[in-house]
Design a protein around this motif. Structure first.
Motif, short mmCIF file in Angstrom:
data_model
loop_
_atom_site.label_atom_id
_atom_site.label_comp_id
_atom_site.label_asym_id
_atom_site.label_seq_id
_atom_site.Cartn_x
_atom_site.Cartn_y
_atom_site.Cartn_z
N SER A 95 0.84 -1.21 0.09
CA SER A 95 -0.04 -0.04 0.12
C SER A 95 0.82 1.35 0.11
O SER A 95 0.52 2.39 0.03
N LYS A 97 2.92 4.05 -1.86
CA LYS A 97 3.02 4.49 -3.40
C LYS A 97 4.50 4.60 -3.59
O LYS A 97 5.32 4.73 -2.75
N GLY A 98 4.97 3.99 -4.70
CA GLY A 98 6.49 4.33 -5.11
C GLY A 98 7.20 3.10 -5.01
O GLY A 98 8.29 3.03 -5.61
N SER A 145 5.92 8.66 1.33
CA SER A 145 4.62 7.72 1.20
C SER A 145 4.69 7.07 2.55
O SER A 145 3.24 6.93 3.06
#
Ligand SMILES: [Zn+2]
Ligand SMILES: [Zn+2]
Length: 548
Positions: A95, A97-98, A145
């Motif tokens: 979950s 991001k990136g 994130s």
């Protein structure tokens, strides 16, 4: 019956987990495609003839078989098996991001990181950039994130809510000029983990509610004595309403542990909490010490200004981001008298640990710097990895070259208590160990430490003249403050160390001090509060006593 979305989610997770585990990439891709196509289907798969499922676009034979399995059994066995083989923290990384499954695979299998919190810590220590495919940019975006991810959780590190708490406090005082507001609760008690921020106030509930709801906060609870609100930052704020003549007693009752209040007994209505102590005929106890009730006062509790040296700092020789010269300059400019450089040792390959040759080079460089510096000294140290058998990862003749050695566990953290005790006790008994680094390896809200018998470890440190570090990183704060009082009473010396990886790392010392205050630490029992001369004398004396 599972609907298309649930089936698509199962395929999507299956595909990602297959990638994480390095299974057939072609198949994983086909499951990802199936997930994508199933989500777009105009009909529910549960309502069509199973024999016709594979005729839909983008659902191959193998995916169709799995759809039928889900519809018939409610489960996808291949997925269940993969979930069982994957630590929950690794699945949670999906979950963030990136980072995709391939990067997560490297993070888990090569870096040995199994939770989101550990990953954040690794970013802070510049660990990610040392691996293929992870540039500075990736590391920065992953860090960002994860910070976002943590913001959305309900429990926070003290350091993560501090600025927010103080900003709200300032706003309230500016807005309600005629009323009293004071921070209380866990924050006032300097707890390392914060569930909610609390205030005591003489303002009216209606006025407080209006101000917050007008500013897009959501009212989450309201009783006659208090209300709670939550803003976009996702931190719960609680307001205790009181009168001017009961302000002190309400503050007192909301800024102490339950044990403390129980031992205290009845609390009279007072405007200023100091009056309660006067009434009882005892010295004032600050809220950071209102844990277990004792009248044993500590007149000279340690303060941030009591820290005289930076002990435990990394540089760009291992995983730090800054030169030793800049670290030293920054320390001196901030009033510190010395800097202990302790980069990682050779087995910390993930952190660019120092080979024996590079130690020689670093020591020559430090000698040069020390020749240039006035009224300041850089000490040569190393954060030596405690290996699986408890030995340190250099031979004695190499260890002898350092002014002092910090010994820490960094690898194979999953141990039984027996194993952990053997490992750590062996390291403590090594005559070259000066300081035991971050005792349990815990990362608050992210990773439990390995199990240790604290009393035995503390006793061994005392018996072997090994200083116990209080690692000041707000995610570590290890040794836990709950053990400091015991340790000091047994004769141990603590050292509040920033474990800095950048100049800003020195700022963490304050969090160490806040925790140490809760542990009733005084400056004379804290190594990093020793002046340069006292520190030099101390390390010489210990070496002499140990015959090294
Ligand atoms: Zn360490
Ligand atoms: Zn370190």
């Amino acid at each position: 019956m599972p609907d298309n979305n649930q089936i698509a989610d199962a395929f999507s997770l299956l595909s990602k987990l297959m990638d994480i585990h390095g299974e057939n990439a072609f198949k994983a891709k086909s499951y990802a495609a199936a997930a994508f196509n199933i989500e777009k289907l105009p009909v529910q798969l549960s309502e069509i003839d199973p024999a016709k499922i594979s005729s839909y676009k983008g659902i191959g034979d193998s995916a169709a078989k799995k759809v039928i399995e889900i519809l018939q059994t409610g489960e996808l066995k291949a997925l269940t098996e993969l979930i069982e083989k994957t630590p929950p923290g690794v699945i949670e990384m999906l979950s963030i991001k990136g980072i995709g499954p391939k990067k997560i695979s490297t993070i888990w299998k090569e870096m040995g990181i199994e939770s989101v919190g550990e990953l954040l810590y690794a970013c802070e220590e510049n660990r990610l950039t040392l691996f293929k495919g992870f540039g500075e940019k990736t590391q920065a975006s992953v860090k960002e994130s994860i910070e976002f991810f943590f913001k959305n959780k309900d429990i926070h590190l003290y350091a993560d809510v501090e600025a927010y708490a103080l900003a709200i406090d300032k706003n309230l005082k500016e807005h309600f000029t005629a009323d009293q507001f004071e921070l209380t609760g866990e924050f006032k008690r300097q707890m390392e983990i914060i569930h909610l921020l609390e205030w005591v106030t003489t303002a009216s509930a209606t006025d407080v509610e209006t101000l917050f709801t007008k500013n897009n906060f959501e009212l989450t609870e309201k009783e006659s004595a208090f209300l709670t609100v939550k803003g976009p930052e996702n931190i719960l704020l609680k307001f205790h309403f009181t009168t001017i003549d009961a302000f002190g007693s309400t503050l007192f009752q909301t800024s102490a542990s339950e044990d403390f209040l129980q031992a205290w007994g009845t609390v009279d209505k007072v405007s200023n909490e100091e009056l309660l102590f006067v009434q009882k005929g005892i010295a004032f106890i600050p809220s950071c010490l209102r844990e277990e009730f004792t009248t044993d006062i500590i007149p000279d509790l340690i303060q941030p200004s009591s820290i005289k040296g930076i002990i435990h700092s990394h540089s760009n020789w291992s995983d730090g981001g800054t030169t030793i010269e800049a670290m030293a300059k920054h320390a001196q400019e901030n009033g510190y008298e010395y800097l202990v450089i302790s980069d990682h040792s050779k087995s910390a390959f993930y952190a660019n640990g120092l080979s024996v040759e590079r130690i020689g080079e670093q020591h020559r460089y430090i000698d040069e710097l020390n020749n240039k510096l006035k009224d300041f000294r850089i000490f040569k140290s190393i954060e030596a990895d405690i290996l699986n058998d408890g030995s340190l990862d250099y031979e004695d003749d190499v260890l002898a070259k350092f002014d002092l050695v910090i010994a820490s566990v960094h690898s194979n953290l999953k141990m039984s208590e027996d194993k952990a005790m053997m490992r750590v006790l062996n390291a403590i008994e090594n005559p070259y160990t000066t300081i035991l680094g971050h005792m349990t390896g815990r990362l608050l809200l992210s990773r439990n430490g390995y199990p240790l018998d604290h009393k035995k470890i503390i006793d061994a440190c005392v018996a072997n003249s090994v200083v116990i570090e209080l690692n000041a990183h707000p995610r570590r704060l290890d040794i836990d403050w709950r053990w400091i009082d015991y340790a000091v009473k047994k004769g141990a010396l603590i050292s509040i160390d920033p474990d800095a990886h950048a100049l800003s790392g020195y700022d963490d010392i304050r969090y160490g001090v806040l925790a140490a205050q809760k542990g009733r630490l005084t400056a004379d029992k804290n190594l990093s509060s020793f002046s340069l001369n006292e520190f030099e004398d101390y390390i010489m004396e210990v070496r002499r006593d140990k015959g090294i």
